[in-house]
Design an enzyme around this catalytic site. Structure first.
Site, PDB file in Angstrom:
ATOM      1  CB  SER A   1      -0.964   0.008   1.187  1.00 58.00           C
ATOM      2  OG  SER A   1      -0.287  -0.244   2.395  1.00 58.00           O
TER       3      SER A   1
ATOM      4  CG  HIS B   1      -0.910  -5.245   2.010  1.00 59.22           C
ATOM      5  ND1 HIS B   1      -0.272  -5.101   3.216  1.00 59.22           N
ATOM      6  CD2 HIS B   1      -0.858  -4.004   1.432  1.00 59.22           C
ATOM      7  CE1 HIS B   1       0.146  -3.844   3.362  1.00 59.22           C
ATOM      8  NE2 HIS B   1      -0.201  -3.156   2.293  1.00 59.22           N
TER       9      HIS B   1
ATOM     10  CG  HIS C   1       5.985  -9.206   7.764  1.00 64.66           C
ATOM     11  ND1 HIS C   1       6.949  -8.416   7.178  1.00 64.66           N
ATOM     12  CD2 HIS C   1       4.897  -8.414   7.930  1.00 64.66           C
ATOM     13  CE1 HIS C   1       6.461  -7.200   7.029  1.00 64.66           C
ATOM     14  NE2 HIS C   1       5.214  -7.170   7.465  1.00 64.66           N
TER      15      HIS C   1
ATOM     16  NE  ARG D   1       2.535  -4.038  12.343  1.00 63.96           N
ATOM     17  CZ  ARG D   1       2.415  -4.118  11.019  1.00 63.96           C
ATOM     18  NH1 ARG D   1       1.913  -3.083  10.346  1.00 63.96           N
ATOM     19  NH2 ARG D   1       2.791  -5.198  10.369  1.00 63.96           N
TER      20      ARG D   1
ATOM     21  CG  ASP E   1      -3.400  -8.047   8.973  1.00 63.74           C
ATOM     22  OD1 ASP E   1      -3.947  -6.981   9.279  1.00 63.74           O
ATOM     23  OD2 ASP E   1      -2.583  -8.148   8.036  1.00 63.74           O
TER      24      ASP E   1
HETATM   25  N1  NMX Z   1       0.887 -19.974   5.731  1.00 66.63           N
HETATM   26  C1  NMX Z   1       1.298 -20.901   4.831  1.00 66.63           C
HETATM   27  N2  NMX Z   1       2.353 -20.748   4.026  1.00 66.63           N
HETATM   28  C2  NMX Z   1       3.067 -19.627   4.173  1.00 66.63           C
HETATM   29  C3  NMX Z   1       2.734 -18.633   5.091  1.00 66.63           C
HETATM   30  C4  NMX Z   1       1.581 -18.826   5.899  1.00 66.63           C
HETATM   31  N3  NMX Z   1       1.152 -17.915   6.772  1.00 66.63           N
HETATM   32  N4  NMX Z   1       3.632 -17.623   5.008  1.00 66.63           N
HETATM   33  C5  NMX Z   1       4.496 -17.956   4.025  1.00 66.63           C
HETATM   34  N5  NMX Z   1       4.147 -19.160   3.521  1.00 66.63           N
HETATM   35  C6  NMX Z   1       4.748 -19.865   2.380  1.00 66.63           C
HETATM   36  C7  NMX Z   1       4.654 -18.986   1.134  1.00 66.63           C
HETATM   37  O1  NMX Z   1       3.351 -19.072   0.584  1.00 66.63           O
HETATM   38  C8  NMX Z   1       5.760 -19.559   0.294  1.00 66.63           C
HETATM   39  O2  NMX Z   1       5.294 -20.787  -0.230  1.00 66.63           O
HETATM   40  P1  NMX Z   1       5.667 -21.258  -1.748  1.00 66.63           P
HETATM   41  O3  NMX Z   1       7.164 -21.277  -1.807  1.00 66.63           O
HETATM   42  O4  NMX Z   1       5.023 -22.592  -1.877  1.00 66.63           O
HETATM   43  O5  NMX Z   1       5.083 -20.221  -2.645  1.00 66.63           O
HETATM   44  C9  NMX Z   1       6.838 -19.876   1.324  1.00 66.63           C
HETATM   45  O6  NMX Z   1       6.144 -20.017   2.583  1.00 66.63           O
HETATM   46  C10 NMX Z   1       7.909 -18.822   1.461  1.00 66.63           C
HETATM   47  O7  NMX Z   1       7.277 -17.585   1.725  1.00 66.63           O
HETATM   48  P2  NMX Z   1       8.021 -16.467   2.623  1.00 66.63           P
HETATM   49  O8  NMX Z   1       9.273 -16.079   1.910  1.00 66.63           O
HETATM   50  O9  NMX Z   1       8.142 -16.936   4.021  1.00 66.63           O
HETATM   51  O10 NMX Z   1       6.958 -15.276   2.647  1.00 66.63           O
HETATM   52  P3  NMX Z   1       6.745 -14.095   1.591  1.00 66.63           P
HETATM   53  O11 NMX Z   1       7.694 -12.997   1.928  1.00 66.63           O
HETATM   54  O12 NMX Z   1       6.778 -14.594   0.195  1.00 66.63           O
HETATM   55  O13 NMX Z   1       5.246 -13.665   1.912  1.00 66.63           O
HETATM   56  C11 NMX Z   1       3.382 -13.129   3.271  1.00 66.63           C
HETATM   57  C12 NMX Z   1       4.884 -12.940   3.061  1.00 66.63           C
HETATM   58  C13 NMX Z   1       2.934 -12.179   4.375  1.00 66.63           C
HETATM   59  C14 NMX Z   1       2.648 -12.786   1.986  1.00 66.63           C
HETATM   60  C15 NMX Z   1       3.112 -14.592   3.670  1.00 66.63           C
HETATM   61  O14 NMX Z   1       3.765 -14.885   4.881  1.00 66.63           O
HETATM   62  C16 NMX Z   1       1.632 -14.917   3.776  1.00 66.63           C
HETATM   63  O15 NMX Z   1       1.011 -15.249   2.770  1.00 66.63           O
HETATM   64  N6  NMX Z   1       1.019 -14.823   5.012  1.00 66.63           N
HETATM   65  C17 NMX Z   1      -0.395 -15.009   5.182  1.00 66.63           C
HETATM   66  C18 NMX Z   1      -1.165 -13.762   4.752  1.00 66.63           C
HETATM   67  C19 NMX Z   1      -0.965 -12.628   5.722  1.00 66.63           C
HETATM   68  O16 NMX Z   1      -1.059 -12.764   6.928  1.00 66.63           O
HETATM   69  N7  NMX Z   1      -0.712 -11.423   5.179  1.00 66.63           N
HETATM   70  C20 NMX Z   1      -0.650 -10.218   6.011  1.00 66.63           C
HETATM   71  C21 NMX Z   1       0.725  -9.539   6.033  1.00 66.63           C
HETATM   72  C22 NMX Z   1       0.679  -8.328   6.933  1.00 66.63           C
HETATM   73  N8  NMX Z   1      -0.086  -7.225   6.340  1.00 66.63           N
HETATM   74  O17 NMX Z   1      -0.878  -6.611   7.002  1.00 66.63           O
HETATM   75  O18 NMX Z   1       0.113  -6.889   5.175  1.00 66.63           O
HETATM   76  C1  MLT Z   2       2.133  -3.614   6.543  1.00 62.27           C
HETATM   77  O1  MLT Z   2       1.754  -3.143   7.611  1.00 62.27           O
HETATM   78  O2  MLT Z   2       2.233  -2.903   5.523  1.00 62.27           O
HETATM   79  C2  MLT Z   2       2.368  -5.090   6.460  1.00 62.27           C
HETATM   80  O3  MLT Z   2       2.908  -5.601   7.631  1.00 62.27           O
HETATM   81  C3  MLT Z   2       3.056  -5.548   5.206  1.00 62.27           C
HETATM   82  C4  MLT Z   2       4.490  -5.170   5.010  1.00 62.27           C
HETATM   83  O4  MLT Z   2       5.121  -4.473   5.780  1.00 62.27           O
HETATM   84  O5  MLT Z   2       5.025  -5.640   3.968  1.00 62.27           O
END
Ligand code: NMX
Ligand code: MLT
Length: 441
Positions: A241, A271, A318, A327, A373
């Site tokens: 964002s 996100h 994350h 947070r 979240d």
């Molecule tokens: N549950 C299951 N698998 C996960 C999760 C999770 N919570 N987090 C990461 N992974 C997987 C990810 O999908 C990836 O799998 P693949 O190689 O099969 O594609 C692998 O682990 C490696 O990912 P990472 O490098 O650890 O994480 P990345 O930096 O790519 O993504 C997020 C970060 C936040 C997108 C990821 O952790 C996620 O999808 N979390 C769940 C959604 C979430 O809570 N998002 C909110 C973030 C905070 N916000 O407010 O924005």
């Molecule tokens: C945010 O607050 O923007 C989320 O934790 C996602 C991020 O920092 O990448």
């Protein structure tokens, strides 16, 4: 020029001169290497942006102008009788790089109250959408309708001088922040409360008034809003964002267009939409297990089932953080203080004890710990706000504080159009054979 603008201009001129001399002396210093994997994998770990308002440390979490969340809770002014910081103070800190006094915060509240009028056509535009529209879509459509009010766009059309960009960005940012609670509350009341709206209360602070217009009178909920609006405000510049707002703003799209673009990114489930996904996931777990109080073993099985279905566990992981998000901790502390026996909060705390080892065991998840979240929804449900599709709108109202403060700085520092180089896999193959190059000139 109002005193805020004079104060800001003085600081921005100093910062601008400092950056100029820093670049003159060190502009050619190399700050990192980029691997091919990083280019293919979401640019993780590449330092490529300057955002002055906050900085994220993978172990410690977020610091706003150098202050951690517990420090902000201690140092920022509070509402009368309250113990959570007023987000007006955080905006002041991000904008001026200076801790506000109580008078400064009261002045910010008063300025936002004066700027808070939302023209009727914005409500009419939202009303044109069917009721089953997602609240984030209604919210962003409302912001787009409000773009008619942009000073920046009007002055640009008149032929504004470059040196005045920041000033009209400043005006738009202040107007937009002042008006967002009204638009968000309108979306909430239209979608969930039979279109019965509540007029603003000019005696309340920005978050208190937001809670009031949504229809929540409980002082505990108003305190939660102040905490919520503070902790969601900024997370350095690379998140979807903030980065989108900055990117779109770099084309000199006005603050309304830039913010709306950023919020379309916040509406993604990886996100900001993750806050609704967390509560939805917990409600579905309760329903499938037939209990409001699942055991840790039951939660562990449900997590395994979620992963086996090829889904992520929402609220965990994350892109930058490698520890529990402070947070999350601030919200857990709020929950333990105000609602220690709440069954949903207890489930959130049991999920916290259950999920990390399971994600760790997968071997690929870089951060198995909860993010912001994972907790927010449970606190809102406690006060009766169960309509989880609305949660991301609240995140968006808060995020405006950080991305708008940053956008004012972007224009004051004269940051240029953002335009990184992209490549094709064909080019990568030629480069690997030594036949071509992958870097730009
Ligand atoms: N549950 C299951 N698998 C996960 C999760 C999770 N919570 N987090 C990461 N992974 C997987 C990810 O999908 C990836 O799998 P693949 O190689 O099969 O594609 C692998 O682990 C490696 O990912 P990472 O490098 O650890 O994480 P990345 O930096 O790519 O993504 C997020 C970060 C936040 C997108 C990821 O952790 C996620 O999808 N979390 C769940 C959604 C979430 O809570 N998002 C909110 C973030 C905070 N916000 O407010 O924005
Ligand atoms: C945010 O607050 O923007 C989320 O934790 C996602 C991020 O920092 O990448």
């Amino acid at each position: 020029m109002g005193s805020y603008k004079e104060k800001f201009k003085e600081k921005a001129d100093l910062a601008s001169a400092e950056i100029k001399s820093l670049l003159k002396e060190h502009g050619n210093k190399v700050i990192g290497e980029v691997s091919l994997s990083q280019v293919y994998q979401g640019m993780r770990g590449i330092t490529g942006l300057v955002t002055e308002t906050s900085l994220l440390d993978s172990q410690e979490g977020i610091r706003f102008r150098g202050y951690s969340i517990p420090e902000l809770q201690q140092k920022l002014p509070k509402a009368k009788g309250g113990s959570e910081p007023l987000p007006e103070g955080l905006f002041y800190l991000m904008l001026f790089n200076e801790l506000p006094t109580e008078d400064d915060v009261n002045e910010m509240t008063a300025k936002w109250q004066r700027r808070s009028h939302v023209p009727t056509h914005v409500f009419n535009t939202i009303d044109a959408l069917p009721l089953n529209t997602h609240p984030m879509t209604m919210f962003v459509v409302g912001i787009m309708a409000l773009q008619t009010e942009s000073n920046f766009a009007k002055e640009y059309a008149r032929g504004m001088n470059k040196k005045d960009y920041w000033e009209h960005t400043f005006d738009d940012a202040m107007d937009l922040i002042a008006r967002l609670p009204r638009i968000a509350a309108y979306v909430y009341r239209r979608k969930y409360k039979q279109n019965e709206h509540i007029q603003p209360n000019g005696l309340l602070d920005w978050s208190g008034n937001f809670a009031h217009m949504m229809g929540y009178k409980d002082e505990g909920f108003q305190e939660l809003m102040r905490l919520y609006m503070t902790i969601h405000a900024d997370h350095e510049g690379g998140n979807v964002s903030a980065h989108t707002t900055h990117l779109v703003g770099s084309a000199l799209s006005d603050p309304y267009l830039s913010f709306a673009a950023g919020m379309n990114g916040l509406a993604g489930p990886l996100h900001g939409l993750a806050n609704q996904e967390v509560i939805k996931w917990i409600f579905e777990m309760q329903e499938s297990l037939g209990t409001d109080n699942p055991s840790k073993d039951q939660i562990a099985q449900y997590v395994q089932d979620t992963l086996a279905a090829g889904k992520v566990v929402p609220g965990y992981g994350h892109a930058v953080l490698r520890k529990t998000d402070p947070r999350f901790e601030a919200q857990m502390e709020f929950g333990k203080k105000h609602m220690p026996d709440d069954p949903l909060c207890q489930t959130v705390w049991n999920v916290y004890e259950t999920v990390p080892p399971i994600l760790q065991a997968l071997g690929k998840v870089k951060n198995p710990w909860p993010n912001v979240d994972a907790h927010s929804g449970a606190l809102l449900v406690h006060y009766g706000l169960k309509e989880y599709e609305f949660y991301t709108v609240m995140f968006a109202v808060s995020r405006a504080l950080g991305v708008m403060a940053s956008l004012i700085w972007d224009r004051a520092l004269g940051f240029p159009l953002e335009r990184p180089k992209s490549i094709t896999t064909e080019l990568v193959k030629r480069w690997l054979k030594g036949e071509d190059q992958v870097w730009g000139d």
